[in-house]
Design an enzyme around this catalytic site. Structure first.
Site, PDB file in Angstrom:
ATOM      1  N   THR A  39      39.303  46.646  44.378  1.00  0.00           N
ATOM      2  CA  THR A  39      38.061  47.402  44.528  1.00  0.00           C
ATOM      3  C   THR A  39      37.801  47.693  46.001  1.00  0.00           C
ATOM      4  O   THR A  39      38.094  46.858  46.858  1.00  0.00           O
ATOM      5  CB  THR A  39      36.886  46.598  43.948  1.00  0.00           C
ATOM      6  OG1 THR A  39      37.108  46.402  42.551  1.00  0.00           O
ATOM      7  CG2 THR A  39      35.557  47.307  44.150  1.00  0.00           C
ATOM      8  N   GLY A  40      37.241  48.858  46.274  1.00  0.00           N
ATOM      9  CA  GLY A  40      36.854  49.192  47.637  1.00  0.00           C
ATOM     10  C   GLY A  40      37.477  50.492  48.099  1.00  0.00           C
ATOM     11  O   GLY A  40      38.229  51.149  47.371  1.00  0.00           O
ATOM     12  N   SER A  41      37.187  50.864  49.336  1.00  0.00           N
ATOM     13  CA  SER A  41      37.606  52.172  49.839  1.00  0.00           C
ATOM     14  C   SER A  41      39.123  52.294  49.926  1.00  0.00           C
ATOM     15  O   SER A  41      39.687  53.346  49.581  1.00  0.00           O
ATOM     16  CB  SER A  41      36.970  52.428  51.211  1.00  0.00           C
ATOM     17  OG  SER A  41      37.320  51.399  52.127  1.00  0.00           O
ATOM     18  N   THR A  42      39.804  51.236  50.365  1.00  0.00           N
ATOM     19  CA  THR A  42      41.263  51.304  50.465  1.00  0.00           C
ATOM     20  C   THR A  42      41.898  51.259  49.086  1.00  0.00           C
ATOM     21  O   THR A  42      42.874  51.970  48.814  1.00  0.00           O
ATOM     22  CB  THR A  42      41.799  50.165  51.349  1.00  0.00           C
ATOM     23  OG1 THR A  42      41.024  50.083  52.550  1.00  0.00           O
ATOM     24  CG2 THR A  42      43.249  50.409  51.733  1.00  0.00           C
TER      25      THR A  42
ATOM     26  N   LYS B  94      37.024  38.505  51.201  1.00  0.00           N
ATOM     27  CA  LYS B  94      36.863  39.665  50.346  1.00  0.00           C
ATOM     28  C   LYS B  94      35.473  39.613  49.716  1.00  0.00           C
ATOM     29  O   LYS B  94      34.829  38.582  49.715  1.00  0.00           O
ATOM     30  CB  LYS B  94      37.936  39.682  49.244  1.00  0.00           C
ATOM     31  CG  LYS B  94      39.352  39.918  49.795  1.00  0.00           C
ATOM     32  CD  LYS B  94      40.426  39.850  48.721  1.00  0.00           C
ATOM     33  CE  LYS B  94      40.116  40.707  47.532  1.00  0.00           C
ATOM     34  NZ  LYS B  94      39.837  42.131  47.889  1.00  0.00           N
TER      35      LYS B  94
ATOM     36  N   GLU C 157      37.822  40.142  41.299  1.00  0.00           N
ATOM     37  CA  GLU C 157      39.020  40.252  42.131  1.00  0.00           C
ATOM     38  C   GLU C 157      39.788  38.936  42.131  1.00  0.00           C
ATOM     39  O   GLU C 157      41.015  38.921  41.994  1.00  0.00           O
ATOM     40  CB  GLU C 157      38.634  40.637  43.566  1.00  0.00           C
ATOM     41  CG  GLU C 157      38.143  42.074  43.701  1.00  0.00           C
ATOM     42  CD  GLU C 157      37.588  42.395  45.072  1.00  0.00           C
ATOM     43  OE1 GLU C 157      37.447  43.589  45.369  1.00  0.00           O
ATOM     44  OE2 GLU C 157      37.278  41.467  45.841  1.00  0.00           O
TER      45      GLU C 157
ATOM     46  N   GLY D 267      33.125  42.381  50.228  1.00  0.00           N
ATOM     47  CA  GLY D 267      32.181  43.310  50.835  1.00  0.00           C
ATOM     48  C   GLY D 267      31.694  44.360  49.849  1.00  0.00           C
ATOM     49  O   GLY D 267      30.573  44.847  49.951  1.00  0.00           O
TER      50      GLY D 267
ATOM     51  N   ASP E 118      45.044  45.122  46.491  1.00  0.00           N
ATOM     52  CA  ASP E 118      43.631  45.164  46.873  1.00  0.00           C
ATOM     53  C   ASP E 118      43.521  45.121  48.388  1.00  0.00           C
ATOM     54  O   ASP E 118      44.458  44.718  49.088  1.00  0.00           O
ATOM     55  CB  ASP E 118      42.882  43.979  46.249  1.00  0.00           C
ATOM     56  CG  ASP E 118      41.379  44.209  46.122  1.00  0.00           C
ATOM     57  OD1 ASP E 118      40.891  45.259  46.579  1.00  0.00           O
ATOM     58  OD2 ASP E 118      40.694  43.329  45.562  1.00  0.00           O
ATOM     59  N   GLY E 119      42.374  45.492  48.883  1.00  0.00           N
ATOM     60  CA  GLY E 119      42.096  45.430  50.305  1.00  0.00           C
ATOM     61  C   GLY E 119      41.509  44.085  50.702  1.00  0.00           C
ATOM     62  O   GLY E 119      41.446  43.145  49.910  1.00  0.00           O
TER      63      GLY E 119
END
Length: 228
Positions: free
Chosen positions: A32-35, A98, A107, A100, A85-86
């Site tokens: 999950t997230g922008s990356t 992790k 996750e 954020g 994942d980022g």
């Protein structure tokens, strides 16, 4: 290169990695997230290689479905070869902060099932000592004050995560998040165990007991790969 360009670079590198390393017909673990969003966009080009994907958040599920992925319930899946994942921070041992984006519990669950955790990040996320980024802790709502006191006793400064509209932020699981600043995390594994043992904590956003196996780091010189 800008941070967004570095994220896109490592997202494509991760897509290339899973195309080479994940067998056809396998299930892919997606973070999950922008990356992670950029990774979803990149891997969608060959989504038919996979039986489907297990997602760590409702947001990632929606993005996967928009690309035509079959999103599977983790309870239906026996094996996830790779989880991508980022991270908000990662140290030289492969331990990470992790959460954020608020999806730390799911996750951590999906990562625990995966054979390999591939972390994708831009160069700013690699740090000598973690803690500059506030450490997320997912908490059962009734326990938030009690947990905050115990986290403060460990030297942290907890703050309840809020939405932009001023309401209390809720995770996909219906819980709240305390973002803890002021910690210099010299023993990530020990701190992960200590915080997870506090009654009312669902999980802490330290991924040290189950850290990354591979780091794909975007830098001005290209993507650097580290195996842990």
């Amino acid at each position: 290169m800008t941070q967004d360009e570095l994220k896109a670079l490592v997202a494509q590198a991760a897509a290339d990695y899973v195309k080479q390393e994940v067998p056809e017909g396998a299930v892919l673990g997606v973070g999950t997230g922008s990356t992670a969003n950029l990774f979803i966009d990149a891997v969608a080009a060959f989504k038919d290689r996979f039986a489907g994907a297990v997602s760590s958040s409702e947001a990632s599920t929606r993005r996967l479905q928009q690309h035509g992925f079959k999103v599977l319930d983790l309870n239906e899946v026996d094996d996830i070869p790779v989880y991508v994942d980022g991270a908000d921070e990662i140290d030289a041992s492969g331990a990470m902060i992790k959460g954020g984006g608020g999806a730390l519990t799911r996750e951590k669950i999906v990562a625990s099932v995966a054979g390999r955790f591939v972390c994708i990040a831009d160069g700013s996320k690699l740090v000598e000592t973690m803690g500059a980024f506030p450490l997320p802790v997912e908490v059962i709502p009734m326990a938030r004050a009690a947990v905050a006191r115990q986290v403060a006793a460990l030297g942290g400064q907890p703050r309840l995560r809020m939405n932009k509209d001023g309401g209390i932020y809720k995770t996909d699981n219906g819980n709240v998040i305390l973002d803890v600043s002021g910690l210099k995390i010299t023993d990530p594994r020990g701190l992960e165990q200590s915080i997870n043992q506090i009654p009312g904590v669902v999980t802490v956003g330290l991924f040290a007991l189950r850290g990354a196996n591979v780091l794909l780091l975007g830098t001005g010189e290209g993507v650097q790969r580290t195996d842990y």
